[in-house]
Design an enzyme around this catalytic site. Structure first.
Site, PDB file in Angstrom:
ATOM      1  N   ASP A  11       0.312  -1.263   0.165  1.00 13.39           N
ATOM      2  CA  ASP A  11      -0.001  -0.222  -0.012  1.00 13.39           C
ATOM      3  C   ASP A  11       0.664   1.245   0.181  1.00 13.39           C
ATOM      4  O   ASP A  11       2.256   0.922   0.180  1.00 13.39           O
ATOM      5  CB  ASP A  11      -0.900   0.293   1.632  1.00 13.39           C
ATOM      6  N   SER A  12       0.200   2.556   0.166  1.00  8.99           N
ATOM      7  CA  SER A  12       1.130   3.671  -0.396  1.00  8.99           C
ATOM      8  C   SER A  12       1.695   3.973   1.250  1.00  8.99           C
ATOM      9  O   SER A  12       2.420   4.564   1.270  1.00  8.99           O
ATOM     10  CB  SER A  12       0.257   4.760  -0.168  1.00  8.99           C
ATOM     11  N   CYS A  75      -4.156  -1.528  -2.020  1.00  9.39           N
ATOM     12  CA  CYS A  75      -4.054  -0.246  -2.038  1.00  9.39           C
ATOM     13  C   CYS A  75      -5.115   0.193  -3.463  1.00  9.39           C
ATOM     14  O   CYS A  75      -4.932  -0.232  -4.538  1.00  9.39           O
ATOM     15  CB  CYS A  75      -2.814   0.119  -2.084  1.00  9.39           C
ATOM     16  N   GLU A 155      -2.293   7.955   7.922  1.00 10.79           N
ATOM     17  CA  GLU A 155      -0.677   8.388   7.755  1.00 10.79           C
ATOM     18  C   GLU A 155      -0.110   9.670   9.295  1.00 10.79           C
ATOM     19  O   GLU A 155       0.787   9.012  10.226  1.00 10.79           O
ATOM     20  CB  GLU A 155      -0.639   9.141   7.177  1.00 10.79           C
ATOM     21  N   CYS A 187     -10.868   2.975   0.423  1.00 12.58           N
ATOM     22  CA  CYS A 187      -9.769   2.926   0.492  1.00 12.58           C
ATOM     23  C   CYS A 187      -9.314   2.077   1.809  1.00 12.58           C
ATOM     24  O   CYS A 187     -10.341   2.545   2.829  1.00 12.58           O
ATOM     25  CB  CYS A 187      -9.460   4.466   0.624  1.00 12.58           C
ATOM     26  N   HIS A 189      -7.434   2.845   3.919  1.00 10.13           N
ATOM     27  CA  HIS A 189      -7.149   3.354   5.717  1.00 10.13           C
ATOM     28  C   HIS A 189      -8.506   3.238   5.662  1.00 10.13           C
ATOM     29  O   HIS A 189      -8.544   4.055   6.848  1.00 10.13           O
ATOM     30  CB  HIS A 189      -6.544   4.801   4.532  1.00 10.13           C
TER      31      HIS A 189
HETATM   32  N1  DGL Z   1      -4.811   3.795   0.324  1.00 13.80           N
HETATM   33  C1  DGL Z   1      -4.682   3.771  -0.134  1.00 13.80           C
HETATM   34  C2  DGL Z   1      -6.365   2.765  -1.467  1.00 13.80           C
HETATM   35  O1  DGL Z   1      -6.614   2.060  -1.313  1.00 13.80           O
HETATM   36  C3  DGL Z   1      -4.279   5.666  -0.565  1.00 13.80           C
HETATM   37  C4  DGL Z   1      -4.128   6.081  -0.416  1.00 13.80           C
HETATM   38  C5  DGL Z   1      -3.925   7.644  -0.219  1.00 13.80           C
HETATM   39  O2  DGL Z   1      -1.894   7.144  -0.515  1.00 13.80           O
HETATM   40  O3  DGL Z   1      -3.462   8.293  -1.167  1.00 13.80           O
HETATM   41  O4  DGL Z   1      -6.726   3.729  -1.592  1.00 13.80           O
END
Ligand code: DGL
Length: 272
Positions: A11-12, A75, A155, A187, A189
């Site tokens: 993931d990011s 992600c 984050e 997402c 996150h």
């Molecule tokens: N967790 C990521 C997603 O599912 C992206 C978050 C990001 O880096 O903007 O899209």
């Protein structure tokens, strides 16, 4: 391919840990290597071709340096940007989060009125609208909505508080007025913000995350390819961050639990 090789998940940043948690809980004997590209997060506001380059770089790193047997793009933004190209070009089986999340939302919804929230990159790519039209028999057209700013709270290690509440009320207003019965957290996150999101949209709306369904897909694919680990042992977990490793371990441990008490560093340079 050997069954003993690890599963690679990336993931990011911290978001993919929601998927890693589900994979580890479902398949506790499997070794897992998790990569969080915190040096280059957030992916959401970046052009999709830049995110695609990042995804290819991480995938090559996980294949070449960690010899993974299966990859999970944990992600949504990276999956929207690169899953089709990655599947066509790499030799290792690869799973994204969009189709499993979409299927879970379709299964849960009673009325077909479904909202999807994600990053600007994911929502503008149209990937979720395509996934719903491919996977739903009744042509469900979800209300898709970008939520810029949510990822940054996770984050920072913040999953509650007044600022987040105010942002959530502003961003989610169209979802509240649309009277959806299901909201897909598009997402990885966002499950960390589920309490605030749930408070804003109301308890009648079912929140769906792609994590569990993605873990089931990992299990199905490994079973089909006869690649599940055979030995009854506790799997090894390795966490890698391209950014500040002590910060990654500190916030990661808070979000994920004590297994993430330490992390390894990977620095991108011009040759990686
Ligand atoms: N967790 C990521 C997603 O599912 C992206 C978050 C990001 O880096 O903007 O899209």
């Amino acid at each position: 391919m050997s069954n003993e090789k690890p599963i690679g998940i990336f993931d990011s940043g911290f978001g993919g840990l929601t998927v890693a948690r589900a994979v580890i809980d479902l398949l506790p004997t499997e070794d897992v290597v998790y990569f969080g590209d915190t040096a280059r997060y957030p992916y959401g506001p970046k052009p999709l071709n830049e995110v695609r380059e990042f995804a290819f770089q991480i995938v090559e790193y996980l294949i070449n340096e960690h010899d993974v047997k299966l990859l999970v793009v944990a992600c949504n933004t990276a999956a929207a940007a690169a899953l089709d190209e990655l599947s066509a070009e790499i030799s290792v089986p690869i799973i994204g989060v969009l189709a499993p999340g979409t299927q879970a939302a379709i299964d849960v919804s009673r009325t077909g009125r479904i909202g999807v929230i994600g990053t600007v990159g994911t929502i503008n790519s149209g990937a979720y609208k395509r996934a719903f039209s491919t996977l739903s028999d009744e042509e469900i057209q979800p209300l898709t909505l970008a939520c810029p700013g949510f990822v940054e709270f996770v984050e920072k290690g913040e999953s509650s508080g007044e600022q987040l509440q105010v942002l959530a009320e502003r961003l989610l207003a169209p979802i509240v007025s649309a009277n959806v019965d299901t909201l897909l957290l598009g997402c990885t996150h966002y499950p960390y913000l589920a309490r605030v999101i749930g408070q804003v949209v109301g308890s009648d709306v079912v929140l769906v995350s792609s994590a569990d369904e993605t873990a089931f897909e990992v299990s199905r694919q490994l079973t089909d390819m006869d690649l599940l680990v055979e030995e009854e042992k506790e799997g090894k977990r390795v966490f890698i961050s391209s950014g500040d490793v002590s910060w990654f371990a500190e916030v990661g441990e808070r979000l994920f639990g004590p297994e993430l008490a330490s992390a390894q560093a990977h620095e991108w340079n011009s040759s990686t």
